[in-house]
Design a protein around this motif. Sequence first.
Motif, PDB file in Angstrom:
ATOM      1  N   CYS A  13       4.178 -21.765   9.528  1.00  0.00           N
ATOM      2  CA  CYS A  13       3.649 -21.520   8.189  1.00  0.00           C
ATOM      3  C   CYS A  13       4.578 -20.520   7.495  1.00  0.00           C
ATOM      4  CB  CYS A  13       2.234 -20.961   8.271  1.00  0.00           C
ATOM      5  SG  CYS A  13       1.599 -20.392   6.676  1.00  0.00           S
ATOM      6  N   VAL A  15       3.940 -18.514   5.248  1.00  0.00           N
ATOM      7  CA  VAL A  15       3.289 -17.257   4.889  1.00  0.00           C
ATOM      8  C   VAL A  15       2.973 -16.425   6.130  1.00  0.00           C
ATOM      9  CG1 VAL A  15       1.281 -16.206   3.775  1.00  0.00           C
ATOM     10  CG2 VAL A  15       2.340 -18.250   2.778  1.00  0.00           C
ATOM     11  N   CYS A  16       2.238 -16.992   7.082  1.00  0.00           N
ATOM     12  CA  CYS A  16       1.780 -16.187   8.231  1.00  0.00           C
ATOM     13  C   CYS A  16       2.619 -16.408   9.478  1.00  0.00           C
ATOM     14  CB  CYS A  16       0.310 -16.471   8.526  1.00  0.00           C
ATOM     15  SG  CYS A  16       0.026 -18.134   9.178  1.00  0.00           S
ATOM     16  N   CYS A  25      -0.232 -23.178   6.011  1.00  0.00           N
ATOM     17  CA  CYS A  25      -1.401 -23.507   6.827  1.00  0.00           C
ATOM     18  C   CYS A  25      -2.680 -23.425   5.993  1.00  0.00           C
ATOM     19  CB  CYS A  25      -1.472 -22.604   8.058  1.00  0.00           C
ATOM     20  SG  CYS A  25      -2.108 -20.947   7.737  1.00  0.00           S
ATOM     21  N   CYS A  28      -3.966 -19.889   5.160  1.00  0.00           N
ATOM     22  CA  CYS A  28      -3.250 -19.181   4.095  1.00  0.00           C
ATOM     23  C   CYS A  28      -3.581 -19.773   2.730  1.00  0.00           C
ATOM     24  CB  CYS A  28      -1.750 -19.201   4.356  1.00  0.00           C
ATOM     25  SG  CYS A  28      -1.288 -18.075   5.699  1.00  0.00           S
TER      26      CYS A  28
HETATM   27 ZN   LIG Z   1      -0.393 -19.483   7.325  1.00  0.00          ZN
END
Ligand SMILES: [Zn+2]
Length: 228
Positions: A13, A15-16, A25, A28
């Motif tokens: 992902c 972001v995370c 994901c 997120c």
């Molecule tokens: Zn994520």
Amino acid sequence: MSWSIAVRMPSQCEVCRRWGRERLCADCLARFAAPRPRCARCALPLGGGTSVCGECLREPPPFEHTVCAADYGFPWDRLVAGFKFHGAVELAAPLARCIADAAAATAPQPALLLPVPLAPRRLAERGYNQAWELARRVARRRGLAAHADVLLRPVETAHQVDLPRAQRLANLRAAFVVEPRLRSELHGRRVALVDDVLTTGATAREAARALLQAGAAAVDVWVFARTP
Ligand SMILES: [Zn+2]
Ligand SMILES: [Zn+2]
């Protein structure tokens, strides 16, 4: 024999950084791109009860409806900058998917998607127009047509943030033209302008005016993120 690569490779992902099947994901997206009440015209976040913000009531923009998936800010500012300025074209697919999903939920259906164009020199420097990378993918997901050459930006306008407002608007006014040979693509049709981020709306307003003048029936704006 040959293997077709139908199995999706796992990816992290953006972001995370968790591993999974998607580049953004579900957790997120739920956390940072949840749908919220927005002005139907310009997508500014709204409090309860109203559907159009005060600004749009006072001075309606030339575009009728704005679709956006998220507020511009953490973590999207970093991703959008990578996508736009640092060659991270692989982000086009997950960002386009967010736009397509947001449009499915709220938007009138346009006949044609048009990317906000880059001037030729800027396009040559960057190697791609991020708005077109989004527009063609959103179009595919929504079963719509997209066209990169209807709306043109013949010259780059001076760096906008350095200029006084009046000058900025004057520059933008001259910025967009419709390709004369492709005017018929617009005639009487509802079109949506696609871009990564809607900030002040000045660019979208000028692009929408050019499209309406050239015969479009209505113009909408579809972006990934809106500056709140
Ligand atoms: Zn994520
Ligand atoms: Zn508004």
